[in-house]
Design a protein around this motif. Sequence first.
Motif, PDB file in Angstrom:
ATOM      1  N   ASP A 292     -53.428 -47.310 -17.738  1.00 20.76           N
ATOM      2  CA  ASP A 292     -52.241 -46.455 -17.072  1.00 20.76           C
ATOM      3  C   ASP A 292     -51.335 -47.100 -16.166  1.00 20.76           C
ATOM      4  N   LEU A 293     -50.960 -48.306 -16.573  1.00 21.83           N
ATOM      5  CA  LEU A 293     -49.918 -49.139 -16.153  1.00 21.83           C
ATOM      6  C   LEU A 293     -50.182 -49.442 -14.429  1.00 21.83           C
ATOM      7  N   SER A 294     -51.531 -49.666 -14.243  1.00 24.73           N
ATOM      8  CA  SER A 294     -51.694 -50.254 -12.848  1.00 24.73           C
ATOM      9  C   SER A 294     -51.634 -51.482 -12.999  1.00 24.73           C
ATOM     10  N   VAL A 295     -51.353 -52.050 -12.030  1.00 19.17           N
ATOM     11  CA  VAL A 295     -50.936 -53.579 -11.959  1.00 19.17           C
ATOM     12  C   VAL A 295     -52.061 -54.302 -10.978  1.00 19.17           C
ATOM     13  N   PHE A 296     -52.875 -55.363 -11.507  1.00 18.34           N
ATOM     14  CA  PHE A 296     -54.021 -56.057 -10.865  1.00 18.34           C
ATOM     15  C   PHE A 296     -53.628 -57.564 -10.747  1.00 18.34           C
ATOM     16  N   ILE A 297     -53.628 -58.141  -9.569  1.00 19.38           N
ATOM     17  CA  ILE A 297     -53.203 -59.315  -9.477  1.00 19.38           C
ATOM     18  C   ILE A 297     -54.346 -60.069  -8.799  1.00 19.38           C
ATOM     19  N   THR A 298     -54.391 -61.599  -9.066  1.00 17.26           N
ATOM     20  CA  THR A 298     -55.363 -62.172  -8.298  1.00 17.26           C
ATOM     21  C   THR A 298     -54.828 -62.667  -6.981  1.00 17.26           C
ATOM     22  N   GLY A 299     -55.642 -63.065  -6.168  1.00 13.68           N
ATOM     23  CA  GLY A 299     -55.076 -63.383  -4.684  1.00 13.68           C
ATOM     24  C   GLY A 299     -54.205 -64.391  -4.555  1.00 13.68           C
ATOM     25  N   GLY A 300     -54.237 -65.465  -5.481  1.00 20.95           N
ATOM     26  CA  GLY A 300     -53.148 -66.202  -5.373  1.00 20.95           C
ATOM     27  C   GLY A 300     -51.821 -65.898  -5.566  1.00 20.95           C
ATOM     28  N   LEU A 301     -51.469 -64.656  -6.103  1.00 23.18           N
ATOM     29  CA  LEU A 301     -50.243 -64.322  -6.512  1.00 23.18           C
ATOM     30  C   LEU A 301     -49.715 -63.297  -5.378  1.00 23.18           C
ATOM     31  N   ALA A 302     -50.492 -62.770  -4.440  1.00 21.26           N
ATOM     32  CA  ALA A 302     -50.127 -61.951  -3.439  1.00 21.26           C
ATOM     33  C   ALA A 302     -48.657 -62.074  -2.782  1.00 21.26           C
ATOM     34  N   GLN A 303     -48.353 -63.432  -2.614  1.00 18.48           N
ATOM     35  CA  GLN A 303     -47.039 -63.716  -2.011  1.00 18.48           C
ATOM     36  C   GLN A 303     -46.142 -63.887  -3.043  1.00 18.48           C
ATOM     37  N   CYS A 304     -46.447 -64.067  -4.401  1.00 20.39           N
ATOM     38  CA  CYS A 304     -45.415 -64.418  -5.605  1.00 20.39           C
ATOM     39  C   CYS A 304     -44.877 -63.413  -6.408  1.00 20.39           C
ATOM     40  N   PHE A 305     -45.788 -62.124  -6.310  1.00 16.03           N
ATOM     41  CA  PHE A 305     -45.515 -61.119  -7.146  1.00 16.03           C
ATOM     42  C   PHE A 305     -45.013 -60.017  -6.517  1.00 16.03           C
ATOM     43  N   GLN A 306     -43.615 -59.586  -7.150  1.00 21.36           N
ATOM     44  CA  GLN A 306     -43.110 -58.430  -6.763  1.00 21.36           C
ATOM     45  C   GLN A 306     -42.908 -57.173  -7.863  1.00 21.36           C
ATOM     46  N   ALA A 307     -43.650 -56.117  -7.403  1.00 23.32           N
ATOM     47  CA  ALA A 307     -43.926 -55.042  -8.700  1.00 23.32           C
ATOM     48  C   ALA A 307     -42.416 -54.316  -8.538  1.00 23.32           C
ATOM     49  N   ALA A 308     -42.203 -53.936  -9.887  1.00 25.48           N
ATOM     50  CA  ALA A 308     -40.880 -53.256 -10.102  1.00 25.48           C
ATOM     51  C   ALA A 308     -41.091 -51.760  -9.447  1.00 25.48           C
ATOM     52  N   GLU A 309     -40.305 -51.037  -9.305  1.00 24.95           N
ATOM     53  CA  GLU A 309     -40.142 -49.767  -8.596  1.00 24.95           C
ATOM     54  C   GLU A 309     -41.245 -48.643  -9.412  1.00 24.95           C
ATOM     55  N   GLY A 310     -42.030 -48.189  -9.168  1.00 24.01           N
ATOM     56  CA  GLY A 310     -43.083 -47.281  -9.758  1.00 24.01           C
ATOM     57  C   GLY A 310     -44.290 -47.766  -9.967  1.00 24.01           C
ATOM     58  N   PHE A 311     -44.419 -49.292  -9.853  1.00 23.63           N
ATOM     59  CA  PHE A 311     -45.809 -49.868 -10.312  1.00 23.63           C
ATOM     60  C   PHE A 311     -46.570 -50.138  -8.923  1.00 23.63           C
ATOM     61  N   GLN A 312     -47.676 -49.704  -9.100  1.00 24.23           N
ATOM     62  CA  GLN A 312     -48.834 -49.923  -7.885  1.00 24.23           C
ATOM     63  C   GLN A 312     -49.635 -51.071  -8.118  1.00 24.23           C
ATOM     64  N   THR A 313     -49.542 -52.014  -7.187  1.00 24.48           N
ATOM     65  CA  THR A 313     -50.217 -53.186  -7.364  1.00 24.48           C
ATOM     66  C   THR A 313     -51.637 -53.410  -6.773  1.00 24.48           C
ATOM     67  N   THR A 314     -52.566 -53.760  -7.152  1.00 22.81           N
ATOM     68  CA  THR A 314     -54.020 -54.023  -6.408  1.00 22.81           C
ATOM     69  C   THR A 314     -54.040 -55.425  -6.521  1.00 22.81           C
ATOM     70  N   VAL A 315     -54.483 -56.142  -5.203  1.00 22.10           N
ATOM     71  CA  VAL A 315     -54.940 -57.499  -5.272  1.00 22.10           C
ATOM     72  C   VAL A 315     -56.360 -57.321  -5.667  1.00 22.10           C
ATOM     73  N   ILE A 316     -56.909 -58.007  -6.548  1.00 24.03           N
ATOM     74  CA  ILE A 316     -58.130 -58.141  -7.015  1.00 24.03           C
ATOM     75  C   ILE A 316     -59.247 -58.841  -6.231  1.00 24.03           C
ATOM     76  N   GLN A 317     -60.250 -57.867  -5.524  1.00 24.86           N
ATOM     77  CA  GLN A 317     -61.402 -58.878  -4.766  1.00 24.86           C
ATOM     78  C   GLN A 317     -62.418 -58.961  -5.811  1.00 24.86           C
ATOM     79  N   GLU A 318     -63.036 -59.973  -5.292  1.00 24.44           N
ATOM     80  CA  GLU A 318     -64.276 -60.467  -6.109  1.00 24.44           C
ATOM     81  C   GLU A 318     -65.039 -59.100  -6.263  1.00 24.44           C
ATOM     82  N   GLU A 319     -65.435 -58.366  -4.985  1.00 30.04           N
ATOM     83  CA  GLU A 319     -66.318 -57.157  -5.303  1.00 30.04           C
ATOM     84  C   GLU A 319     -65.960 -55.938  -5.841  1.00 30.04           C
ATOM     85  N   ASN A 320     -64.452 -55.950  -6.300  1.00 30.22           N
ATOM     86  CA  ASN A 320     -64.126 -54.489  -6.880  1.00 30.22           C
ATOM     87  C   ASN A 320     -63.729 -54.790  -8.370  1.00 30.22           C
ATOM     88  N   VAL A 321     -64.064 -55.891  -9.016  1.00 25.49           N
ATOM     89  CA  VAL A 321     -63.997 -56.245 -10.403  1.00 25.49           C
ATOM     90  C   VAL A 321     -65.188 -55.739 -11.109  1.00 25.49           C
TER      91      VAL A 321
END
Length: 321
Positions: A292-321
């Motif tokens: 569904d074009l949802s974007v998931f990133i690992t915690g270490g990328l929270a400060q380095c990933f910038q999503a393009a317009e229209g993309f929802q980004t979720t930081v993956i937490q251990e518990e919601n994998v």
Amino acid sequence: MQTTGKAQVACLGMSTLISYTAYGGRAEKALAAARQETRRLEGLLSRFLPGSDVAKLNRAAGQGSVRLSREAFEALEIGQECARSTDGCFDMTVGPLVRLWNEGGAPSRQAIDAARELTGFSALRLQRRGRAAGLDRAGQSVDLGGVGKGYAADRIVELFQKHGVTSAFTDFGGNVAALGAKPDGSPWRIGVRHPLREGSLAGVLSVVNRSVVTSGDDQRAVTGPDGARRSHIIDPRTGMPVSSGVLSVTVVAGSSAIADALATALFVSGMREGMRYLARYPGTQAVFIDRDLSVFITGGLAQCFQAAEGFQTTVIQEENV
Ligand code: AMP
Ligand code: MG
């Protein structure tokens, strides 16, 4: 002190478009050496070139081992380590399956089973002493398509360093390795492709001294005579082209070979298992883009990933994998 002269060259190699960029007074010379070195590495690693180490190893399948160059041996070693760490999701012995699916048409169940029976990474034996490798049975073959470009990118970064270059990057068809930062000290900005729309981005990663490698369906998907699009990446567990529910996986790591192999493996495994595998390589991070074009990133990328317009980004937490 580095001068800001920029040298850039693009060429074809390793079955893809390669570009090299380097800064500073020594950049031109380093680039010429890089082109030559890439050709040499392709000559060792390509299964399509009859004189390569990989072709020799494949020809000798079932007949004992062959002596290899340091580079081919090292690439195979990294690949085998990744095969073990990913429960065989990354598996260079997929050669017979890759060939079968590339023939065009939908292969029969029987043919798939026969090719799958010839695969399995434990059949590839590496002997450090004498730097030799062998495949157990006739008909088996290795394919470095999932790690070779990353391995070559690491060697080119090393070569840049030897030439005194401190700011450079290589792009082997989307397999990017960055040396240092940009000449002004800011991070390199590397696009993560939109997995369905050519020429668009899903986001941008800012990195220093890192490699960024994507595996996915987009660029090299194969269309069969039935019109169906198939991934060029095979799930070694089923013998079928991957359908893991992710459209692309991007891995960020210090080593481009590891980023390359892991991206292929995580594309096979999907996100849940992929997170476990990633944890075995400290310091590696990933971006998953699902159907569904949802974007998931690992915690270490929270400060380095910038999503393009229209993309929802979720930081993956251990518990919601
Ligand atoms: P990449 O684009 O790095 O994900 O590599 C894909 C290429 O690696 C394919 O074109 C095949 O040559 C090879 N390959 C396919 N499936 C696998 C797999 N499961 N493990 C390792 N290599 C693979
Ligand atoms: Mg790969």
